[in-house]
Design a protein around this motif. Structure first.
Motif, short mmCIF file in Angstrom:
data_model
loop_
_atom_site.label_atom_id
_atom_site.label_comp_id
_atom_site.label_asym_id
_atom_site.label_seq_id
_atom_site.Cartn_x
_atom_site.Cartn_y
_atom_site.Cartn_z
N VAL A 69 0.95 -1.51 0.07
CA VAL A 69 -0.04 0.01 0.00
C VAL A 69 0.95 1.15 0.14
O VAL A 69 1.47 1.88 1.03
CB VAL A 69 -1.05 0.11 1.41
CG1 VAL A 69 -1.73 1.10 0.99
CG2 VAL A 69 -1.77 -1.57 1.19
N PRO A 70 0.94 2.21 -1.02
CA PRO A 70 1.93 3.06 -1.20
C PRO A 70 1.20 4.26 0.23
O PRO A 70 0.50 3.98 1.31
CB PRO A 70 1.42 3.93 -2.28
CG PRO A 70 0.25 3.03 -3.05
CD PRO A 70 0.00 1.83 -2.31
N ASN A 71 2.23 5.27 0.16
CA ASN A 71 2.55 6.35 1.22
C ASN A 71 1.02 7.37 1.14
O ASN A 71 0.47 7.32 0.56
CB ASN A 71 4.12 7.05 1.17
CG ASN A 71 3.62 8.00 2.18
OD1 ASN A 71 3.78 8.49 2.79
ND2 ASN A 71 5.27 7.12 2.95
N PRO A 72 0.64 7.25 2.46
CA PRO A 72 -0.42 8.44 2.06
C PRO A 72 -0.78 9.20 1.75
O PRO A 72 -1.67 9.72 1.51
CB PRO A 72 -0.40 8.59 3.89
CG PRO A 72 1.41 8.23 3.69
CD PRO A 72 1.74 7.43 2.82
N VAL A 124 -4.51 0.88 5.53
CA VAL A 124 -3.46 0.27 5.69
C VAL A 124 -3.46 -1.14 6.82
O VAL A 124 -3.42 -0.53 8.48
CB VAL A 124 -2.65 1.55 5.84
CG1 VAL A 124 -1.24 0.81 6.24
CG2 VAL A 124 -2.67 1.78 4.99
N SER A 125 -3.42 -2.04 7.01
CA SER A 125 -3.08 -2.61 7.95
C SER A 125 -0.94 -3.15 8.56
O SER A 125 -0.09 -2.26 8.44
CB SER A 125 -2.90 -4.25 7.57
OG SER A 125 -2.39 -4.79 6.72
N ALA A 126 -0.88 -3.60 9.70
CA ALA A 126 0.62 -3.45 10.28
C ALA A 126 1.34 -4.01 9.17
O ALA A 126 2.59 -3.47 8.55
CB ALA A 126 0.10 -4.42 11.20
N ALA A 127 0.62 -5.52 8.04
CA ALA A 127 1.72 -5.87 7.47
C ALA A 127 1.82 -4.81 6.22
O ALA A 127 3.20 -4.72 5.66
CB ALA A 127 1.53 -6.93 6.46
N LEU A 143 -0.29 5.51 12.65
CA LEU A 143 0.34 4.79 11.15
C LEU A 143 1.82 5.99 11.22
O LEU A 143 2.50 6.81 10.32
CB LEU A 143 -0.71 5.59 10.24
CG LEU A 143 -0.34 5.04 8.92
CD1 LEU A 143 -0.32 3.76 8.88
CD2 LEU A 143 -1.82 4.94 8.14
N ARG A 144 1.19 7.63 11.61
CA ARG A 144 1.60 8.84 11.37
C ARG A 144 3.17 9.15 12.44
O ARG A 144 4.28 9.15 11.32
CB ARG A 144 1.32 9.77 11.98
CG ARG A 144 -0.33 10.83 10.83
CD ARG A 144 -0.48 12.22 11.30
NE ARG A 144 -1.37 12.05 12.57
CZ ARG A 144 -2.70 12.06 12.39
NH1 ARG A 144 -3.34 11.32 11.30
NH2 ARG A 144 -3.22 11.33 13.13
N ARG A 145 3.08 9.06 13.04
CA ARG A 145 4.58 7.93 14.06
C ARG A 145 5.28 7.16 13.54
O ARG A 145 6.51 7.03 13.50
CB ARG A 145 3.82 7.33 15.47
CG ARG A 145 4.82 7.55 16.42
CD ARG A 145 5.64 8.45 17.22
NE ARG A 145 6.87 8.73 18.24
CZ ARG A 145 8.07 9.08 17.82
NH1 ARG A 145 7.93 9.78 17.11
NH2 ARG A 145 8.51 8.72 18.48
N VAL A 146 4.45 6.02 13.09
CA VAL A 146 5.63 4.97 12.58
C VAL A 146 6.36 5.63 11.38
O VAL A 146 7.35 5.32 10.97
CB VAL A 146 4.97 3.50 11.89
CG1 VAL A 146 5.64 3.12 11.03
CG2 VAL A 146 4.17 3.16 12.81
N ARG A 147 5.53 6.59 10.68
CA ARG A 147 6.33 6.80 9.22
C ARG A 147 7.17 7.71 9.42
O ARG A 147 8.00 8.00 8.86
CB ARG A 147 5.51 8.14 8.17
CG ARG A 147 4.04 6.35 7.55
CD ARG A 147 2.65 6.75 6.93
NE ARG A 147 2.94 5.77 6.35
CZ ARG A 147 1.23 6.03 5.70
NH1 ARG A 147 0.25 6.69 6.18
NH2 ARG A 147 0.75 4.53 4.30
#
Ligand SMILES: C[S@@+](CC[C@H](N)C(=O)[O-])C[C@H]1O[C@@H](n2cnc3c(N)ncnc32)[C@H](O)[C@@H]1O
Length: 305
Positions: free
Chosen positions: A11-14, A23-26, A74-78
């Motif tokens: 899944v591409p970037n947001p 967006v799943s964890a995988a 999601l934002r924190r991971v990115r």
């Protein structure tokens, strides 16, 4: 062996318009791997799994069956992945490092302990096992306190002392060694432990040892993020080692031993320092990659001491 990620979809970037709940964890792991691999990060899969697991509060196994991250996750991971892609050490992002069996708090301003030092620590533990307890053990250049924490955890029957010059590194060591009984001191090793003169059974040290002349060859990530005081030591990298040899002669009892890590190109020059300083039984040892990595020596004394 190349790293691989289970599953096919990416899944591409947001910024592409996907909403967080698609967006799943995988998916997030795959996206993070792509981001890190694109900049040539050395361990993109391991780093991606670590950072996603950190933010989601899940172990690697739990990640396999994790649900979808929330928008803030999601934002924190990115954000973390983009900092890692910019060269920030993984351990500065996770704020932890593992050394033998112990976990340490680390971050900017303190040297991140390296696996090669684990071998020298194993040598020190083997020598301690031969000594009647409690032996007196001094660590010079303690950094995060990794060596002392491993020693006191694996051989708690001995008395441990450690010194660190950098106030920032000292603060990390104080956190990591709190409650262990290690007598940690802030200061220059040159004049540390006047109270232990001639009484120490074992001195352990991973000093700064990179030659200043090799500055340009040191990875940019290391130069930008690790403290200079922890890395460089004069033109040939051996200024601190020469000091260590002198300090060891002051602290060790006759028959006491010292081990000191060095650069792989110092497999002859580092032992020569200990020979010249009057030690006997001077030997050099390899690390797990079979490169010369640390020297051991004995302050001359009675046989069997
Ligand atoms: C290579 S790091 C090793 C840290 C830790 N022992 C380890 O193995 O992860 C060297 C450490 O020595 C400290 N150091 C450098 N010169 C020192 C000195 N003169 N006295 C005490 N510590 C010193 C640095 O601040 C740094 O934390």
């Amino acid at each position: 062996m190349s790293e691989s990620v289970p599953g096919e979809a990416f899944v591409p970037n947001p910024s592409t318009g996907f909403s967080a709940d698609t967006v799943s964890a995988a998916d997030l792991i795959r996206e993070s791997v792509r981001t890190l691999a694109a900049v040539g990060a050395p361990s993109p899969v391991a780093d991606a799994r670590t950072l996603v697991g950190l933010v989601l509060g899940l172990t690697p196994t739990q990640l396999l069956t994790a649900g979808n991250p929330t928008g803030p996750q999601l934002r924190r991971v990115r954000e973390l992945v983009s900092r890692r892609a910019a060269g920030v050490p993984l351990q500065h992002l996770t704020r932890e490092a593992w050394f033998r069996t112990v976990r340490l708090t680390v971050g900017p301003g303190v040297f991140v302990p390296r696996p090669e030092t684990e071998v020298m620590t194993g040598w020190a533990l083997a020598r301690l096992a031969e000594l009647p307890a409690p032996a007196t053990v001094v660590e010079l250049c303690a950094g995060s306190g990794a060596i002392s924490l491993a020693l006191v955890t694996e051989a708690p029957e001995h008395h441990y002392y450690a010194v660190e010059k950098s106030p920032t590194a000292y603060a990390y060591a104080a956190t990591n060694l709190a409650g262990t009984g290690v007598d940690l001191r802030e200061g220059d090793m040159a004049d540390a432990f006047a109270d232990l003169t001639g009484r120490v059974d074992l001195v352990v040290v991973n000093p700064p040892y990179i030659p200043l002349t090799a500055y340009e060859q040191v990875a940019e990530e290391v130069r930008r993020h690790e403290p200079e005081l922890a890395l460089f030591s004069g033109d040939d990298g051996l200024d601190a080692t020469r000091q260590v040899a002198r300090i060891g002669q002051r602290l060790l009892r006759p028959g006491g031993r010292i081990c000191s890590e060095h650069a792989e190109v110092q497999g002859e020059s580092a032992p020569a320092i200990f020979v010249a300083a009057g030690y006997d039984q001077v030997r050099d040892h390899p690390d797990l990659t079979r490169r010369p990595r640390f020297v051991t020596a004995r302050r001359p004394g009675p046989a069997g001491a």
